[in-house]
Scaffold this motif. Structure first.
Motif, PDB file in Angstrom:
ATOM      1  N   LYS A   1       0.870  -1.164   0.000  1.00 14.12           N
ATOM      2  CA  LYS A   1       0.000   0.000   0.000  1.00 14.12           C
ATOM      3  C   LYS A   1       0.909   1.217   0.000  1.00 14.12           C
ATOM      4  CE  LYS A   1      -3.599   2.360   2.578  1.00 14.12           C
ATOM      5  NZ  LYS A   1      -4.473   2.387   3.718  1.00 14.12           N
ATOM      6  N   PHE A   2       0.500   2.262  -0.683  1.00 16.17           N
ATOM      7  CA  PHE A   2       1.299   3.477  -0.700  1.00 16.17           C
ATOM      8  C   PHE A   2       0.665   4.496   0.226  1.00 16.17           C
ATOM      9  CE2 PHE A   2       2.387   1.235  -4.471  1.00 16.17           C
ATOM     10  CZ  PHE A   2       3.757   1.380  -4.514  1.00 16.17           C
ATOM     11  N   TRP A   3       1.480   5.125   1.090  1.00 19.66           N
ATOM     12  CA  TRP A   3       1.009   6.033   2.120  1.00 19.66           C
ATOM     13  C   TRP A   3       1.145   7.470   1.654  1.00 19.66           C
ATOM     14  CZ3 TRP A   3      -1.251   2.787   5.056  1.00 19.66           C
ATOM     15  CH2 TRP A   3      -0.685   1.544   5.318  1.00 19.66           C
ATOM     16  N   ASP A   4       0.320   8.325   2.207  1.00 22.69           N
ATOM     17  CA  ASP A   4       0.491   9.743   1.940  1.00 22.69           C
ATOM     18  C   ASP A   4       0.775  10.467   3.245  1.00 22.69           C
ATOM     19  OD1 ASP A   4      -1.908  10.548   3.216  1.00 22.69           O
ATOM     20  OD2 ASP A   4      -3.063  10.427   1.378  1.00 22.69           O
ATOM     21  N   ILE A   5       0.981  11.742   3.165  1.00 19.25           N
ATOM     22  CA  ILE A   5       1.422  12.540   4.315  1.00 19.25           C
ATOM     23  C   ILE A   5       0.401  12.565   5.457  1.00 19.25           C
ATOM     24  CG2 ILE A   5       0.569  14.763   3.478  1.00 19.25           C
ATOM     25  CD1 ILE A   5       3.309  15.919   4.431  1.00 19.25           C
ATOM     26  N   ASP A   6      -0.868  12.281   5.166  1.00 22.43           N
ATOM     27  CA  ASP A   6      -1.906  12.311   6.197  1.00 22.43           C
ATOM     28  C   ASP A   6      -2.127  10.963   6.873  1.00 22.43           C
ATOM     29  OD1 ASP A   6      -2.476  15.046   5.929  1.00 22.43           O
ATOM     30  OD2 ASP A   6      -3.767  14.655   4.207  1.00 22.43           O
ATOM     31  N   ASP A   7      -1.464   9.920   6.408  1.00 25.88           N
ATOM     32  CA  ASP A   7      -1.623   8.603   7.011  1.00 25.88           C
ATOM     33  C   ASP A   7      -0.900   8.519   8.344  1.00 25.88           C
ATOM     34  OD1 ASP A   7      -3.232   7.364   5.141  1.00 25.88           O
ATOM     35  OD2 ASP A   7      -1.563   6.521   4.023  1.00 25.88           O
TER      36      ASP A   7
ATOM     37  N   ARG B   1      -9.352   9.138  21.305  1.00 16.11           N
ATOM     38  CA  ARG B   1      -8.005   9.703  21.218  1.00 16.11           C
ATOM     39  C   ARG B   1      -8.083  11.224  21.161  1.00 16.11           C
ATOM     40  NH1 ARG B   1      -4.136   8.313  16.244  1.00 16.11           N
ATOM     41  NH2 ARG B   1      -5.638   9.647  15.208  1.00 16.11           N
ATOM     42  N   PRO B   2      -7.410  11.892  22.108  1.00 16.84           N
ATOM     43  CA  PRO B   2      -7.413  13.357  22.105  1.00 16.84           C
ATOM     44  C   PRO B   2      -6.639  13.917  20.908  1.00 16.84           C
ATOM     45  CG  PRO B   2      -6.521  12.480  24.172  1.00 16.84           C
ATOM     46  CD  PRO B   2      -6.647  11.343  23.228  1.00 16.84           C
ATOM     47  N   GLU B   3      -6.925  15.131  20.545  1.00 14.80           N
ATOM     48  CA  GLU B   3      -6.170  15.816  19.485  1.00 14.80           C
ATOM     49  C   GLU B   3      -4.882  16.418  20.037  1.00 14.80           C
ATOM     50  OE1 GLU B   3      -6.604  16.033  16.113  1.00 14.80           O
ATOM     51  OE2 GLU B   3      -8.140  14.513  16.456  1.00 14.80           O
ATOM     52  N   ASP B   4      -4.930  16.906  21.270  1.00 11.26           N
ATOM     53  CA  ASP B   4      -3.794  17.559  21.909  1.00 11.26           C
ATOM     54  C   ASP B   4      -2.673  16.556  22.166  1.00 11.26           C
ATOM     55  OD1 ASP B   4      -2.578  19.813  23.555  1.00 11.26           O
ATOM     56  OD2 ASP B   4      -2.781  18.218  25.076  1.00 11.26           O
ATOM     57  N   ALA B   5      -1.455  16.901  21.788  1.00 12.96           N
ATOM     58  CA  ALA B   5      -0.307  16.007  21.914  1.00 12.96           C
ATOM     59  C   ALA B   5      -0.035  15.603  23.364  1.00 12.96           C
ATOM     60  CB  ALA B   5       0.932  16.652  21.315  1.00 12.96           C
ATOM     61  N   ASP B   6      -0.119  16.531  24.285  1.00 11.99           N
ATOM     62  CA  ASP B   6       0.160  16.203  25.687  1.00 11.99           C
ATOM     63  C   ASP B   6      -0.898  15.255  26.246  1.00 11.99           C
ATOM     64  OD1 ASP B   6       2.507  17.740  25.710  1.00 11.99           O
ATOM     65  OD2 ASP B   6       1.413  19.557  26.282  1.00 11.99           O
ATOM     66  N   ALA B   7      -2.144  15.472  25.877  1.00  5.70           N
ATOM     67  CA  ALA B   7      -3.224  14.582  26.326  1.00  5.70           C
ATOM     68  C   ALA B   7      -3.064  13.191  25.712  1.00  5.70           C
ATOM     69  CB  ALA B   7      -4.585  15.176  25.978  1.00  5.70           C
ATOM     70  N   ARG B   8      -2.600  13.141  24.472  1.00  2.65           N
ATOM     71  CA  ARG B   8      -2.354  11.856  23.826  1.00  2.65           C
ATOM     72  C   ARG B   8      -1.248  11.099  24.542  1.00  2.65           C
ATOM     73  NH1 ARG B   8      -2.565  12.909  17.302  1.00  2.65           N
ATOM     74  NH2 ARG B   8      -3.228  10.768  17.074  1.00  2.65           N
ATOM     75  N   MET B   9      -0.199  11.819  24.935  1.00  3.04           N
ATOM     76  CA  MET B   9       0.910  11.202  25.663  1.00  3.04           C
ATOM     77  C   MET B   9       0.418  10.646  26.998  1.00  3.04           C
ATOM     78  SD  MET B   9       4.061  10.380  26.068  1.00  3.04           S
ATOM     79  CE  MET B   9       5.096  11.271  24.962  1.00  3.04           C
TER      80      MET B   9
ATOM     81  N   LYS C   1       0.650  16.275  10.928  1.00  5.89           N
ATOM     82  CA  LYS C   1       0.410  16.700  12.314  1.00  5.89           C
ATOM     83  C   LYS C   1       1.688  16.713  13.146  1.00  5.89           C
ATOM     84  CE  LYS C   1      -4.458  15.637  12.654  1.00  5.89           C
ATOM     85  NZ  LYS C   1      -5.519  14.917  13.357  1.00  5.89           N
ATOM     86  N   SER C   2       2.620  15.841  12.819  1.00  4.27           N
ATOM     87  CA  SER C   2       3.852  15.802  13.615  1.00  4.27           C
ATOM     88  C   SER C   2       4.696  17.065  13.419  1.00  4.27           C
ATOM     89  CB  SER C   2       4.668  14.554  13.305  1.00  4.27           C
ATOM     90  OG  SER C   2       5.184  14.610  12.003  1.00  4.27           O
ATOM     91  N   THR C   3       4.501  17.758  12.321  1.00  2.00           N
ATOM     92  CA  THR C   3       5.250  19.006  12.116  1.00  2.00           C
ATOM     93  C   THR C   3       4.800  20.091  13.090  1.00  2.00           C
ATOM     94  OG1 THR C   3       3.724  19.802  10.415  1.00  2.00           O
ATOM     95  CG2 THR C   3       5.646  18.537   9.663  1.00  2.00           C
ATOM     96  N   LEU C   4       3.624  19.911  13.694  1.00  4.97           N
ATOM     97  CA  LEU C   4       3.104  20.891  14.643  1.00  4.97           C
ATOM     98  C   LEU C   4       3.614  20.667  16.064  1.00  4.97           C
ATOM     99  CD1 LEU C   4      -0.599  20.947  13.369  1.00  4.97           C
ATOM    100  CD2 LEU C   4       1.259  22.527  12.771  1.00  4.97           C
ATOM    101  N   LEU C   5       4.303  19.547  16.295  1.00  5.04           N
ATOM    102  CA  LEU C   5       4.814  19.246  17.631  1.00  5.04           C
ATOM    103  C   LEU C   5       6.093  20.029  17.898  1.00  5.04           C
ATOM    104  CD1 LEU C   5       4.467  15.345  17.642  1.00  5.04           C
ATOM    105  CD2 LEU C   5       2.876  17.014  18.614  1.00  5.04           C
ATOM    106  N   SER C   6       6.270  20.412  19.161  1.00  2.00           N
ATOM    107  CA  SER C   6       7.531  21.060  19.549  1.00  2.00           C
ATOM    108  C   SER C   6       8.644  20.015  19.566  1.00  2.00           C
ATOM    109  CB  SER C   6       7.392  21.685  20.935  1.00  2.00           C
ATOM    110  OG  SER C   6       7.303  20.670  21.915  1.00  2.00           O
TER     111      SER C   6
END
Length: 158
Positions: free
Chosen positions: A29-35, A62-70, A109-114
């Motif tokens: 399967k070929f993935w794109d940037i949103d996968d 699953r929360p959207e916020d990175a800290d809540a996800r962690m 989404k990972s580009t938005l993480l500190s």
């Protein structure tokens, strides 16, 4: 980027990682940037849906916020560890896959993480993958155990 995955080995209710034989086949399967790729590393599309349904059936979202996800991932990993201690390896695997789901960010989404969030997520992902490798071995699924270990090593070396 092509990705190989295993398939269900005869069970109509549980993903291949759930089977006692750890059945496998190769799919491209070929993935794109949103996968989001982490769960898809272990499951095909239908199997992924089953894992996500289990996650929701347990009352999780699953929360959207990175800290809540962690935070949720850490809690799920701890529950997985509790099930390992009681040799409930199916439940341990489900909680570990759910923890991995919380840590799974698309490239976009990972580009938005500190920078500190990225490091924290990477370390948490390595811990979950290490646990999954052990759980898969305990379930007699050496194929997915090696896949989890290799992916953990890949994350650790980045």
């Amino acid at each position: 980027v092509p990705q190989n995955s295993c398939t269900n080995s005869g069970s109509s209710q549980l993903p291949c990682a759930f089977s006692s034989t750890g059945g496998m086949a190769s799919t491209t399967k070929f993935w794109d940037i949103d996968d989001e790729l982490l769960l898809q590393h272990f499951c095909l599309e239908d199997e992924l849906k089953e894992v996500l349904k289990w996650f929701q059936d347990q009352g999780y979202e699953r929360p959207e916020d990175a800290d809540a996800r962690m935070e949720m991932s850490n809690s799920l990993r701890e529950k997985s560890n509790e099930h390992v201690k009681t040799s409930s390896f199916k439940d341990a695997m489900l909680y570990a896959l759910a923890a991995l789901h919380c840590l799974d960010f698309s490239q976009a989404k990972s580009t938005l993480l500190s920078s500190s969030q990225k490091l924290e997520m990477k370390a948490a992902t390595v811990r979950v993958l290490c646990n999954l490798s052990l759980i898969f071995v305990k379930r007699g699924d050496s194929h997915n155990s090696v896949r989890a270990a290799n992916l953990g090593l890949e994350f650790a070396s980045k």
